[in-house]
Write an enzyme that holds these catalytic residues in place. Structure first.
Site, PDB file in Angstrom:
ATOM      1  N   LYS A 129     -25.548  18.761   3.613  1.00 15.04           N
ATOM      2  CA  LYS A 129     -26.039  20.115   3.850  1.00 15.04           C
ATOM      3  C   LYS A 129     -25.258  21.159   3.048  1.00 15.04           C
ATOM      4  O   LYS A 129     -25.774  22.239   2.766  1.00 15.04           O
ATOM      5  CB  LYS A 129     -25.941  20.449   5.335  1.00 15.04           C
ATOM      6  CG  LYS A 129     -26.929  19.740   6.239  1.00 15.04           C
ATOM      7  CD  LYS A 129     -26.740  20.203   7.674  1.00 15.04           C
ATOM      8  CE  LYS A 129     -27.755  19.621   8.621  1.00 15.04           C
ATOM      9  NZ  LYS A 129     -27.556  20.115  10.006  1.00 15.04           N
ATOM     10  N   TRP A 138     -19.446  23.430  12.069  1.00 19.11           N
ATOM     11  CA  TRP A 138     -20.439  24.179  11.279  1.00 19.11           C
ATOM     12  C   TRP A 138     -21.833  23.560  11.361  1.00 19.11           C
ATOM     13  O   TRP A 138     -22.745  24.024  10.705  1.00 19.11           O
ATOM     14  CB  TRP A 138     -20.004  24.232   9.812  1.00 19.11           C
ATOM     15  CG  TRP A 138     -18.645  24.833   9.627  1.00 19.11           C
ATOM     16  CD1 TRP A 138     -18.334  26.155   9.484  1.00 19.11           C
ATOM     17  CD2 TRP A 138     -17.399  24.128   9.567  1.00 19.11           C
ATOM     18  NE1 TRP A 138     -16.983  26.316   9.341  1.00 19.11           N
ATOM     19  CE2 TRP A 138     -16.375  25.095   9.392  1.00 19.11           C
ATOM     20  CE3 TRP A 138     -17.038  22.780   9.655  1.00 19.11           C
ATOM     21  CZ2 TRP A 138     -15.027  24.747   9.299  1.00 19.11           C
ATOM     22  CZ3 TRP A 138     -15.699  22.442   9.561  1.00 19.11           C
ATOM     23  CH2 TRP A 138     -14.703  23.414   9.384  1.00 19.11           C
ATOM     24  N   ASP A 139     -22.011  22.495  12.134  1.00 18.27           N
ATOM     25  CA  ASP A 139     -23.269  21.748  12.165  1.00 18.27           C
ATOM     26  C   ASP A 139     -23.602  21.210  10.782  1.00 18.27           C
ATOM     27  O   ASP A 139     -24.752  21.196  10.372  1.00 18.27           O
ATOM     28  CB  ASP A 139     -24.409  22.626  12.699  1.00 18.27           C
ATOM     29  CG  ASP A 139     -25.648  21.804  13.066  1.00 18.27           C
ATOM     30  OD1 ASP A 139     -25.521  20.576  13.201  1.00 18.27           O
ATOM     31  OD2 ASP A 139     -26.739  22.394  13.187  1.00 18.27           O
ATOM     32  N   TYR A 140     -22.592  20.747  10.065  1.00 17.25           N
ATOM     33  CA  TYR A 140     -22.778  20.133   8.755  1.00 17.25           C
ATOM     34  C   TYR A 140     -22.838  18.611   8.911  1.00 17.25           C
ATOM     35  O   TYR A 140     -22.105  17.862   8.272  1.00 17.25           O
ATOM     36  CB  TYR A 140     -21.659  20.533   7.806  1.00 17.25           C
ATOM     37  CG  TYR A 140     -21.823  21.903   7.174  1.00 17.25           C
ATOM     38  CD1 TYR A 140     -23.080  22.490   7.018  1.00 17.25           C
ATOM     39  CD2 TYR A 140     -20.719  22.609   6.706  1.00 17.25           C
ATOM     40  CE1 TYR A 140     -23.230  23.735   6.427  1.00 17.25           C
ATOM     41  CE2 TYR A 140     -20.863  23.858   6.107  1.00 17.25           C
ATOM     42  CZ  TYR A 140     -22.116  24.419   5.970  1.00 17.25           C
ATOM     43  OH  TYR A 140     -22.260  25.655   5.368  1.00 17.25           O
ATOM     44  N   ARG A 163     -27.187  31.858  16.905  1.00 18.32           N
ATOM     45  CA  ARG A 163     -27.365  31.550  15.484  1.00 18.32           C
ATOM     46  C   ARG A 163     -28.674  32.157  15.028  1.00 18.32           C
ATOM     47  O   ARG A 163     -29.700  32.030  15.704  1.00 18.32           O
ATOM     48  CB  ARG A 163     -27.371  30.026  15.284  1.00 18.32           C
ATOM     49  CG  ARG A 163     -27.785  29.561  13.913  1.00 18.32           C
ATOM     50  CD  ARG A 163     -27.672  28.048  13.773  1.00 18.32           C
ATOM     51  NE  ARG A 163     -28.341  27.322  14.839  1.00 18.32           N
ATOM     52  CZ  ARG A 163     -28.329  26.001  14.986  1.00 18.32           C
ATOM     53  NH1 ARG A 163     -27.655  25.257  14.134  1.00 18.32           N
ATOM     54  NH2 ARG A 163     -28.965  25.413  15.981  1.00 18.32           N
TER      55      ARG A 163
END
Length: 682
Positions: free
Chosen positions: A343, A315-317, A498
């Site tokens: 985040k 999730w690109d967290y 995205r």
């Protein structure tokens, strides 16, 4: 609420307050986060809620980039630097890694160092320099050159040491004052790998991380953390955050600022996600020590402990915030802790010696059914004591409804058509609604902690990302729509796109507020207040200042005077009452100050300064300024650049502008309705 906090302050005792202030590292701002532990707290109290309305502009300094650089280059910049107040100077870096020292009272330039980085490399993370690092060599003679040093990491991957008094390179450090780390592999292009955050330094060792282009390839550069002798520049150690057993991936790098506990000899790393961000089929398992707070011995790089905040991140967290080192009252006594905001809007509070959570963290079942070849973690860690700083789910009921029949249906449709099962819904070919979005929650600006009142303050961003996986067969000819980020994720079976979910009018699809400041009582595990930060004034057409906030990636500063200062996506430096969250004052900036503010005392006067350069990714105007404010002196009139918010009628201009926007929107809606009707009739 004001009374409760006042009582807490009184109970802490005047003696404790005086002891705190007398032992504080200084009334300066000597580190990027105020102190090496990143508290962003200042004991200064000259400016208070009662007199903050008397702040006037002290100076505005321009780096000269706007006039000297081509516009297409400036559009690839982010001015995120926080000045240091050291050696009787304000010292900061420009997006092009020029280091500049200013007179703290007048803003006059004292010296400048230009590393002459190339401006044709198209860096993956844009040209950015969040700050420099100050260090004193206690073993050097008192008047020796480079006894006090400024360390700088550059966009073209150099570590540079300068004399903090003169700006001249330290000849004994590396070659001519710089070292060039070996990346260890060929880059896809020169800007794929950068250093964007200030180095960490302690016990004679300087440590650097890296910022690496996301979503380009599975075999991306490694996120190795590198340490060098702070005097000679000789390599000391390296640390690879990502365990490589059976893993085909790169990254897990440290692009955010690190923190240092010099007494313990520890450096704390906030690590990022492995590559690529949104598909992890070739990196099975939890991917230790990615997405983790990692404590290393700064002298030799030995791993002391690590705590992972996201397992097998798709999730690109990643951890974008500097770990905050402080002492808190847990209810069972005082403990030295590491506070790590995320985040997702979580706040993890960890014991500084062991890394174990101070309050329970639960492993909870999360949505499954990832893309083909994906092996998701069945659970994720959830803190139980401190509530999330922002909401973590989105639905059609949360779609923006500015005017009936305009925009809402499009927003509802986007939410309804996406896969949307709450936090940690996996990316999909259908398209997944990710909320908080990948720049949401608390970002690189990090949190601030008031050690006297034991209150944590943080800026948060609220928007929705639509994440879509694109099968490899379709990726070669994929033409991303405007506003969509596209990544090939070479080596994976899917590329990705995205985009922030917006309405036909260009407004965010989720209901405001879009940016909030949050105050948290950590001991009680309670949100004390939320306050909307920012307007649409410098983002919306015709400068209409709707008071809906704007997503916040920058941080804030809190003072013993009872104020919290922050910038935003509109061109104002703001002051909030630390007890109530009420906005008290605005200082106009030439362009948005998407950077962390700082404060310092110079010749008996308290100043508040911020870098004002805009934010190219957010579409704001771009600039090259550092602006400082101080209280008006006797005989000085009110400033045109300053406005008190709570005066009678002070918000009339906002209401009037909102009405004007409503009229404009009605006209646009009418024109669109007539156009659609003509098309249907045709």
């Amino acid at each position: 609420m004001r009374g409760a906090l006042a009582t807490r302050l009184c109970r802490s005792g005047t003696a404790i307050v005086l002891l705190l202030f007398s032992s504080w590292p200084g009334i300066a701002w000597e580190s990027w986060g105020g102190d090496p532990g990143g508290s962003r707290f200042s004991p200064l109290r000259e400016v208070t809620p009662d007199n903050v309305g008397n702040l006037v502009r002290a100076f505005e300094f321009h780096t000269g980039d706007l006039a000297a650089r081509p516009s297409e280059v400036m559009r690839r910049t982010k001015f995120q630097a926080t000045p240091l107040f050291v050696e009787d100077s304000l010292i900061f870096c420009s997006p092009f890694n020029e280091v500049i020292a200013l007179d703290p009272g007048t803003g006059a330039q004292k010296w400048r160092f230009d590393p002459k980085i190339a401006t044709n490399q198209r860096p993956a993370n844009r040209y950015v320099c969040r700050g420099v690092t100050y260090w004193i060599d206690d073993e050097a003679p008192a008047n020796a050159a480079c006894r006090s040093r400024i360390f700088l990491g550059t966009n073209d991957v150099r570590l540079i040491a300068l004399d903090a008094k003169t700006g001249l390179p330290c000849a004994g450090f590396g070659t001519g004052g710089e070292v060039r780390p070996d990346i260890g592999m060929k880059l896809d292009w020169p800007g794929e790998f950068q250093i964007t955050s200030p180095p960490a330094v302690g016990r004679g060792v300087v440590v650097i991380g890296s910022a690496i282009g996301d979503n380009r390839r599975v075999d991306a550069p490694s996120g190795v953390v590198r340490a060098f002798d702070a005097r000679s520049g000789q390599p000391r150690w390296t640390f690879e955050p990502l365990k490589r057993d059976g893993v085909e991936a790169g990254h897990a790098n440290v692009w955010a600022p690190m923190s240092v506990d010099a007494a313990r000899g520890l450096v704390f790393l906030p690590t990022s996600s492995p590559s690529p961000d949104f598909w992890g089929g070739k990196r099975p398992g939890n991917n230790e020590h990615a997405n983790s707070v990692v404590a290393l011995r700064i002298e030799n790089g030995e791993l002391v402990w690590a705590f992972q905040t996201v397992h097998h991140d798709v999730w690109d967290y990643d951890l974008a915030s500097q770990p905050t080192l402080t002492r808190i009252d847990t209810g069972d006594g005082q403990r030295d802790v590491v506070i790590q905001p995320t985040k997702q809007g979580f706040v993890f509070v960890l014991d500084r010696d062991t890394g174990k959570p101070v309050w329970p963290v639960e492993e909870r079942v999360v949505p499954q059914g990832g893309a083909e070849g994906e092996r998701l973690s069945p659970t994720q860690p959830f803190p139980t004591h401190v509530p999330p700083l922002t909401s973590q789910k989105i639905s059609t009921e949360d779609a923006l409804s500015f005017l009936p029949g305009l925009g809402r249906s499009a927003c509802e449709r986007q939410f309804a058509e996406a896969r949307n099962e709450g936090l940690f819904t996996p990316p999909s070919t259908q398209g997944t609604a990710e909320f908080p979005f990948t720049a949401g929650g608390v970002n690189w600006g990090s949190a601030a902690f008031d050690p006297v009142n034991q209150i944590l303050y943080a800026n948060t961003g609220r928007a929705v990302h639509l994440i879509k996986l694109i099968p490899r067969a379709e990726a070669a000819g994929f033409d991303p729509p405007p506003g969509h980020d596209f990544g090939q994720q070479k080596g994976a079976p899917f590329a990705m796109s995205r985009a922030v979910v917006t309405s036909p009018l260009g407004l965010l699809c989720n209901k405001p507020p879009w940016g909030e400041m949050v105050a948290v009582d950590l001991k009680a595990g309670k949100i004390l207040w939320r306050s909307t930060v920012g307007t649409t004034e410098d983002l919306a057409p015709l400068g209409v200042p709707l008071p809906w906030g704007a997503p916040l990636v920058n941080g804030l500063a809190v003072t013993a005077g009872g104020l919290v200062f922050t910038g935003a996506m509109d061109a104002y430096l703001r002051a909030f009452d630390a007890r109530s969250g009420r906005e008290l004052w605005q200082g106009r900036l030439p362009v948005p100050g998407v950077a962390n503010p700082m404060t310092y005392l110079w010749k008996g006067e308290q100043y508040v300064a911020i870098g004002a350069g805009g934010h190219s990714e957010a579409g704001t105007s771009i600039g090259d300024s550092v602006v400082a404010f101080r209280l008006a002196r006797p005989g000085e009139g009110p400033s045109l650049w300053s406005r008190t918010i709570d005066r009678p009628g002070g918000r009339f201009w906002v209401s009037l502008s909102a009405i004007a926007l409503a009229i404009i929107v009605l006209i646009i809606a009418s024109l669109r309705w007539r156009r659609r009707r003509r098309i249907k009739q045709a």
